[in-house]
Design a protein around this motif. Structure first.
Motif, PDB file in Angstrom:
ATOM      1  N   THR A  27     -18.538   1.951  30.941  1.00 33.81           N
ATOM      2  CA  THR A  27     -19.988   2.146  30.946  1.00 33.81           C
ATOM      3  C   THR A  27     -20.736   1.007  30.242  1.00 33.81           C
ATOM      4  OG1 THR A  27     -19.738   3.514  28.996  1.00 33.81           O
ATOM      5  CG2 THR A  27     -19.873   4.666  31.089  1.00 33.81           C
ATOM      6  N   ASP A  28     -20.002  -0.026  29.816  1.00 36.39           N
ATOM      7  CA  ASP A  28     -20.678  -1.156  29.153  1.00 36.39           C
ATOM      8  C   ASP A  28     -21.046  -2.249  30.140  1.00 36.39           C
ATOM      9  OD1 ASP A  28     -17.950  -1.595  29.557  1.00 36.39           O
ATOM     10  OD2 ASP A  28     -17.815  -3.039  27.917  1.00 36.39           O
ATOM     11  N   VAL A  29     -20.342  -2.303  31.268  1.00 34.29           N
ATOM     12  CA  VAL A  29     -20.645  -3.267  32.331  1.00 34.29           C
ATOM     13  C   VAL A  29     -20.521  -2.522  33.653  1.00 34.29           C
ATOM     14  CG1 VAL A  29     -19.879  -5.402  31.190  1.00 34.29           C
ATOM     15  CG2 VAL A  29     -18.217  -3.966  32.366  1.00 34.29           C
ATOM     16  N   PHE A  30     -21.002  -3.158  34.720  1.00 36.45           N
ATOM     17  CA  PHE A  30     -20.829  -2.547  36.045  1.00 36.45           C
ATOM     18  C   PHE A  30     -19.610  -3.176  36.732  1.00 36.45           C
ATOM     19  CE2 PHE A  30     -25.238  -1.553  35.168  1.00 36.45           C
ATOM     20  CZ  PHE A  30     -25.253  -0.207  35.504  1.00 36.45           C
ATOM     21  N   THR A  31     -18.784  -2.334  37.294  1.00 34.16           N
ATOM     22  CA  THR A  31     -17.509  -2.784  37.870  1.00 34.16           C
ATOM     23  C   THR A  31     -17.378  -2.237  39.294  1.00 34.16           C
ATOM     24  OG1 THR A  31     -16.503  -0.862  36.792  1.00 34.16           O
ATOM     25  CG2 THR A  31     -16.299  -2.968  35.655  1.00 34.16           C
ATOM     26  N   ALA A  32     -16.741  -3.015  40.165  1.00 35.00           N
ATOM     27  CA  ALA A  32     -16.647  -2.613  41.577  1.00 35.00           C
ATOM     28  C   ALA A  32     -15.350  -3.118  42.178  1.00 35.00           C
ATOM     29  CB  ALA A  32     -17.834  -3.189  42.341  1.00 35.00           C
ATOM     30  N   ASP A  33     -15.076  -2.676  43.402  1.00 33.04           N
ATOM     31  CA  ASP A  33     -13.956  -3.186  44.199  1.00 33.04           C
ATOM     32  C   ASP A  33     -12.645  -3.211  43.411  1.00 33.04           C
ATOM     33  OD1 ASP A  33     -15.843  -3.685  46.206  1.00 33.04           O
ATOM     34  OD2 ASP A  33     -16.197  -5.733  45.495  1.00 33.04           O
ATOM     35  N   HIS A  49     -17.381  -7.622  39.291  1.00 35.44           N
ATOM     36  CA  HIS A  49     -18.321  -7.473  38.181  1.00 35.44           C
ATOM     37  C   HIS A  49     -19.743  -7.527  38.736  1.00 35.44           C
ATOM     38  CE1 HIS A  49     -19.613  -9.263  34.008  1.00 35.44           C
ATOM     39  NE2 HIS A  49     -20.143  -8.095  34.257  1.00 35.44           N
ATOM     40  N   ASP A  50     -20.358  -6.358  38.860  1.00 33.09           N
ATOM     41  CA  ASP A  50     -21.736  -6.296  39.379  1.00 33.09           C
ATOM     42  C   ASP A  50     -22.715  -6.691  38.281  1.00 33.09           C
ATOM     43  OD1 ASP A  50     -21.410  -5.594  42.020  1.00 33.09           O
ATOM     44  OD2 ASP A  50     -21.540  -3.431  41.667  1.00 33.09           O
ATOM     45  N   GLU A  51     -23.482  -7.766  38.544  1.00 32.72           N
ATOM     46  CA  GLU A  51     -24.446  -8.220  37.534  1.00 32.72           C
ATOM     47  C   GLU A  51     -25.878  -8.237  38.056  1.00 32.72           C
ATOM     48  OE1 GLU A  51     -22.870 -11.015  34.381  1.00 32.72           O
ATOM     49  OE2 GLU A  51     -21.834 -11.788  36.159  1.00 32.72           O
ATOM     50  N   ALA A  52     -26.128  -7.578  39.184  1.00 32.50           N
ATOM     51  CA  ALA A  52     -27.498  -7.530  39.710  1.00 32.50           C
ATOM     52  C   ALA A  52     -28.402  -6.836  38.688  1.00 32.50           C
ATOM     53  CB  ALA A  52     -27.509  -6.777  41.031  1.00 32.50           C
ATOM     54  N   LYS A  53     -29.619  -7.335  38.582  1.00 28.89           N
ATOM     55  CA  LYS A  53     -30.561  -6.785  37.589  1.00 28.89           C
ATOM     56  C   LYS A  53     -30.963  -5.353  37.939  1.00 28.89           C
ATOM     57  CE  LYS A  53     -30.834 -10.592  35.259  1.00 28.89           C
ATOM     58  NZ  LYS A  53     -29.456 -10.892  35.688  1.00 28.89           N
ATOM     59  N   ASP A  54     -31.041  -5.096  39.254  1.00 33.16           N
ATOM     60  CA  ASP A  54     -31.395  -3.743  39.686  1.00 33.16           C
ATOM     61  C   ASP A  54     -30.765  -3.529  41.066  1.00 33.16           C
ATOM     62  OD1 ASP A  54     -33.040  -4.956  41.619  1.00 33.16           O
ATOM     63  OD2 ASP A  54     -34.695  -5.053  40.198  1.00 33.16           O
ATOM     64  N   ASN A  55     -31.173  -2.477  41.726  1.00 33.59           N
ATOM     65  CA  ASN A  55     -30.520  -2.135  43.004  1.00 33.59           C
ATOM     66  C   ASN A  55     -31.386  -2.463  44.218  1.00 33.59           C
ATOM     67  OD1 ASN A  55     -27.908  -0.913  42.223  1.00 33.59           O
ATOM     68  ND2 ASN A  55     -29.268   0.316  40.943  1.00 33.59           N
ATOM     69  N   THR A  56     -32.281  -3.458  44.068  1.00 35.33           N
ATOM     70  CA  THR A  56     -33.238  -3.699  45.156  1.00 35.33           C
ATOM     71  C   THR A  56     -32.830  -4.826  46.108  1.00 35.33           C
ATOM     72  OG1 THR A  56     -34.495  -5.229  43.791  1.00 35.33           O
ATOM     73  CG2 THR A  56     -35.189  -2.910  43.744  1.00 35.33           C
ATOM     74  N   LYS A  57     -32.019  -5.818  45.650  1.00 33.90           N
ATOM     75  CA  LYS A  57     -31.837  -7.014  46.488  1.00 33.90           C
ATOM     76  C   LYS A  57     -30.448  -7.125  47.090  1.00 33.90           C
ATOM     77  CE  LYS A  57     -35.442  -9.884  44.527  1.00 33.90           C
ATOM     78  NZ  LYS A  57     -35.748  -9.158  43.270  1.00 33.90           N
ATOM     79  N   VAL A 289     -16.414   1.706  38.336  1.00 32.20           N
ATOM     80  CA  VAL A 289     -15.085   2.174  38.736  1.00 32.20           C
ATOM     81  C   VAL A 289     -14.833   3.581  38.198  1.00 32.20           C
ATOM     82  CG1 VAL A 289     -12.602   1.787  38.379  1.00 32.20           C
ATOM     83  CG2 VAL A 289     -14.099  -0.120  39.008  1.00 32.20           C
ATOM     84  N   ALA A 290     -14.225   4.401  39.033  1.00 33.56           N
ATOM     85  CA  ALA A 290     -13.873   5.773  38.675  1.00 33.56           C
ATOM     86  C   ALA A 290     -12.427   6.018  39.119  1.00 33.56           C
ATOM     87  CB  ALA A 290     -14.814   6.748  39.374  1.00 33.56           C
ATOM     88  N   ILE A 291     -11.805   7.012  38.528  1.00 30.98           N
ATOM     89  CA  ILE A 291     -10.404   7.320  38.874  1.00 30.98           C
ATOM     90  C   ILE A 291     -10.225   8.826  39.027  1.00 30.98           C
ATOM     91  CG2 ILE A 291      -7.978   7.073  38.208  1.00 30.98           C
ATOM     92  CD1 ILE A 291      -8.742   4.773  36.409  1.00 30.98           C
TER      93      ILE A 291
END
Ligand code: FUB
Length: 323
Positions: A27-33, A49-57, A289-291
């Motif tokens: 929950t400290d960073v956004f993680t994917a794939d 490592h998802d680093e987008a500022k928000d979910n718009t672009k 990421v979730a498990i």
């Protein structure tokens, strides 16, 4: 960088009496794939490592993060271990990846956007002497480029590598968006050994192939449709034919993409994926990421995944009794 990540929620389960980690697990960073590998009694998790500022672009992804755990609940962060700048031919978009060990070397296959000499997405491979690296570009150029697959109109069809070594030692690279493909790898793991083959029998294929074996069955799971569900197919051979077996996981919360890794660790099976849910600022370009546990039926088919907020309980190897 080495940080011990405490589970967001560490509780004693009344029933099992076991430590439990809530989803999403970081929950400290956004993680994917996510991709994962078991090595020497530890699970290594490799994440975008998802680093987008928000979910718009759009996605903003520059490096790949590594975590390890010996119980699936307590994770140690090893920070970014590979960066898009490690690939001189790449100009951005550190998308999905997967690592595999062969003869003491660790080959990490990655997706990146190629520079303008070969426009489009490409697959590269880094190599290191340990699951944590250090890693360097093994080839100095991409392994798969967009001009090698001209039958698909989009320039992002060569993404999402999944690598597999069969019992006879033959290695295979699977990948694709809109069209699933595979090719044999040479023993050196960094060159193709034959033609690129189209895979048939995967309805609504979008992307995110993960190949694994359990018992004498081969499994190919993948993202289907958009928003993406995850489906899977089975075969008695890594080269197919593949028989579609149904939906494995429904659309993950709050994001149209879905991307999975499947591993066995200390006798349990795990489904590692990403979701946009569970964090107030999460979403399409800020995934986590979730498990959850994965269960096989007696005939080898896989039960539908139940995505939970509770996550999995701790799983440690049981030491044999000393006599
Ligand atoms: O994270 C970027 C891309 O989104 C991946 O390569 C796909 O699998 C999808 O998750």
């Amino acid at each position: 960088m080495r940080t011990l990540i405490k589970p967001m929620f560490l509780a004693l389960s009344v029933l099992a009496g076991a430590a439990q980690a809530a989803n999403p697990i970081f929950t400290d960073v956004f993680t994917a794939d996510p991709a994962a590998m078991v090595h020497n009694g530890k699970v290594y998790l490799y994440a975008g490592h998802d680093e987008a500022k928000d979910n718009t672009k759009f996605f903003e992804m520059h490096d790949w993060l590594v975590y390890s755990s010996d119980d699936m609940v307590n994770w140690e962060s090893h920070g970014p271990r590979l960066h898009i700048k490690d690939f001189k031919w790449a100009k951005g978009d550190a998308w999905a990846s997967q690592i595999i060990e062969k003869n003491g070397k660790f080959y990490w296959y990655i997706t990146a956007r190629h520079n303008d000499t070969k426009p489009g997405f490409a697959i590269g491979v880094a190599v290191g002497d340990s699951p944590l690296g250090p890693f360097k570009d093994a080839l100095g150029k991409a392994l798969i480029t967009n001009d090698m697959t001209t039958d698909t109109p989009n320039d992002w069809d060569d993404i999402d590598p999944s690598v597999f070594i069969d019992n006879n030692g033959q290695a295979y690279l699977f990948w694709g968006n809109s069209k699933p493909r595979y090719a044999k790898l040479k023993p050196n793991m960094i060159e193709l050994d034959g033609p690129i083959v189209d895979i048939k029998g995967l309805p609504e294929f979008t992307e995110a192939i993960w190949v694994h074996k359990y018992g004498d069955n081969y499994y190919l799971s993948y993202a289907m449709g958009f928003p993406e569900k995850l489906g899977y197919a089975m075969s008695k051979s890594i080269t197919g034919p593949w028989e579609y077996k149904g939906i494995l996981n429904e659309v993950a919360g709050n994001t149209p993409t879905n991307h999975q890794a499947i591993i066995e660790f200390n006798g349990k099976h795990y489904f590692i994926y990403h979701t946009g849910a569970g964090r107030p600022d999460g979403g399409q370009y800020r995934r986590s990421v979730a498990i959850d546990e994965l269960f096989y039926n007696p005939d080898g088919t896989i039960k539908r995944i139940v995505m939970t907020s509770e996550g999995v309980t701790a799983n440690k190897a049981v030491k044999p009794l000393q006599k």
